[in-house]
Scaffold this active site. Structure first.
Site, PDB file in Angstrom:
ATOM      1  N   ASP A  38      18.997  26.823  -3.394  1.00 28.30           N
ATOM      2  CA  ASP A  38      19.713  27.804  -3.846  1.00 28.30           C
ATOM      3  C   ASP A  38      20.273  29.011  -2.711  1.00 28.30           C
ATOM      4  O   ASP A  38      19.963  30.095  -2.741  1.00 28.30           O
ATOM      5  CB  ASP A  38      19.249  28.631  -4.866  1.00 28.30           C
ATOM      6  CG  ASP A  38      18.801  27.735  -5.912  1.00 28.30           C
ATOM      7  OD1 ASP A  38      19.408  26.470  -5.830  1.00 28.30           O
ATOM      8  OD2 ASP A  38      18.213  28.169  -7.148  1.00 28.30           O
ATOM      9  N   GLU A 211      26.767  25.037 -13.057  1.00 25.88           N
ATOM     10  CA  GLU A 211      25.940  25.915 -12.595  1.00 25.88           C
ATOM     11  C   GLU A 211      26.513  26.331 -11.303  1.00 25.88           C
ATOM     12  O   GLU A 211      27.466  25.808 -10.798  1.00 25.88           O
ATOM     13  CB  GLU A 211      24.398  25.494 -12.465  1.00 25.88           C
ATOM     14  CG  GLU A 211      24.081  24.379 -11.392  1.00 25.88           C
ATOM     15  CD  GLU A 211      22.705  24.000 -11.553  1.00 25.88           C
ATOM     16  OE1 GLU A 211      22.021  24.366 -12.311  1.00 25.88           O
ATOM     17  OE2 GLU A 211      22.473  23.359 -10.362  1.00 25.88           O
TER      18      GLU A 211
END
Length: 493
Positions: A38, A211
């Site tokens: 991430d 996402e």
């Protein structure tokens, strides 16, 4: 269509290299050591910052690390810039950090506690922390989640924050569970505002949204990007849409980053690095090396983004390069010998046998490297289509293109200890001199070039090995290797 000719930068950039015009992380991916996921990025006062969460079980995701670089090559680690000790409501799943500077402060937006359902009474969602400097320490700004529940079906996760230069408004994009929202951040950066119609959250979910929201603006066009597909599946990838305003609609145009069976798998959750005052952009993302099967064994990488004349984005090509300019050999696994990085070269001491291997699986390829024998009378060279190797004996199955200090160029194949010379030729050489060696293998036809990239020194046909890993090999010699590049032939993209 690319945006100008790329170049390899061997040292720290001078004024003529200020554009940082690379094709990929020229010193190798991953560009920092460790399992991370991430990544988010920002540029503060000419320094590039990357923030990332540990790639581990949710219970162990209790901190965020950051890395800074003046040149996208040399990185300094800043550990624990945000921890759950400074977020009273967070207990786990601290991830998806997004940095931004505003009002003389540094803000870090993040996800925590991984809220999977709405109205369960569990505290979690998207938070915001603040610091006085980019490396923190960051402290929770409001003592609770900024977005702590579901709106329009969107899981409160994976934020991105964007300042529109058209009017100075600040937007936060986020979402999971197939729904994406956009909201306005108030001037204080710690509260949600409302749109003109009185609502706080606008759904902007494009087709296949999963996402990892990300938005950028280039030449007046708003690019909304996201990850789709399952995180631990082959279809995990990044797609995008274009719009003429920050609220969309965002109609899916297609995939721009996905797994490459020759380079890496499980590609997704990206950010974008923009070199200020240039049209140089990079895709920053996490991926899993080919040899890894553990879901949390992810690394962070970046590759170049190229735009077409109409503004659309070309599919991002994950390149394999290492010019060792950062002094590291992070993506290499060694077998035998004493390996190190010296003067931007991968060096190995005189040894009876040793290999340094990349985690790749190329069939057709163009494999470049510089090779220099510094002592001994062996044949250092390039390995390709390696299908098997022994950690105990350093023997392997695959091809080798070697060059000796006496000028013998050899192409051969190995079968766990049995080496067969397939073709040889000779040229004038000198001990310690560096030579550019290129292997072009397309199907059964294999060509070996040395220095002269127009005329092959060896052309041979063999069908023993069709695909496999790449690396370098020494035997009874000390050697140095540099400017390693492995790519598919241009016609294959």
């Amino acid at each position: 269509m690319g945006l100008g000719k790329s170049k390899i930068i061997r040292n720290l950039p001078d004024e003529s290299q200020a554009a940082l015009d690379y094709t990929t992380s020229e010193a190798g991916n991953p560009f920092v050591e460790g399992w991370y996921r991430d990544p988010g990025s920002a540029t503060y006062d000419g320094v590039f910052w990357v923030y990332a969460a540990p790639s581990s079980a949710s219970e162990d995701q209790t901190y965020i690390d950051s890395f800074s670089s003046p040149d996208l090559i040399h990185w300094t680690k800043h550990p624990n810039v945000l921890t759950i000790a400074n977020v009273a409501w967070a207990t786990k799943a601290l991830r998806a950090p997004v940095p931004i500077s505003r009002n003389g402060k540094y803000y870090l937006y993040f996800s925590a506690n991984d809220i999977e359902e709405d109205n369960t009474g569990v505290v979690g969602g998207i938070g915001v922390a603040v610091a006085d400097k980019p490396e923190g320490p960051y402290v929770d700004a409001i003592g609770k989640p900024l977005i702590g529940g579901y709106h329009n079906g969107a899981q409160p996760t994976d934020p991105d924050v964007f300042v529109d230069d058209a009017d100075g408004k600040v937007y936060i994009y986020y979402g999971g569970h197939s729904h994406a929202n956009v909201a306005i951040l108030d001037e204080d950066m710690t509260s949600i505002g409302v749109f003109d119609n009185g609502t706080a959250f606008k759904e902007i979910s494009p087709k296949n949204y999963g996402e990892g929201s990300k938005i950028i603006k280039r030449s007046g066009i708003y690019y909304f990007m996201w990850s789709e597909g399952g995180q631990a599946s082959p279809d995990y990838c990044v797609s995008y849409a274009m719009a003429d305003n920050p609220l969309g609609p965002f109609d899916r145009l297609g995939k721009i980053l996905q797994r490459d069976s020759a380079v890496a798998q499980e590609i997704g959750h990206h950010s974008v690095i923009h070199v200020p005052d240039t049209d140089v952009w990079y895709m920053l993302y996490h991926r899993q090396p080919l040899s890894q099967s553990e879901e949390n064994h992810r690394i962070i990488a970046y590759d170049r983004i190229y735009f077409n004349g109409d503004g659309t984005i070309q599919p991002v090509n994950m390149l394999v390069k290492d010019n060792f300019a950062d002094g590291n050999m992070l993506d290499w696994t060694t077998y035998g010998g004493e390996w190190s990085v010296e003067d931007q070269r991968l060096a190995v001491k005189n040894t009876g046998g040793g290999m340094a291997m990349l985690d790749t699986d190329f069939s057709d390829l163009v494999f470049d490297a510089t090779v220099a024998t510094t002592s001994g009378n062996g044949h250092p060279g390039l390995l390709f289509r390696v299908t098997e190797l022994s950690k105990e004996t350093y023997k392997y199955k695959g091809y080798k293109a070697a060059i000796s200090p006496t000028g013998v160029i050899t192409f051969g194949k190995a079968d766990l200890g049995t080496f067969t010379d397939l073709a040889q030729t000779r040229m004038d050489m000198a001990m310690g001199e560096e030579y550019h060696v290129r292997v072009v293998a397309i199907g059964s036809e294999i060509k070996i070039f040395v220095n002269d990239m127009d005329t092959a020194k060896i052309t041979f046909s063999d069908e023993s090995f069709t695909t496999g890993a790449n690396g370098v090999r020494v035997f009874n010699a000390a050697a140095k290797f540099g400017f390693v590049s492995v790519a598919k032939p241009q016609s294959q993209g």
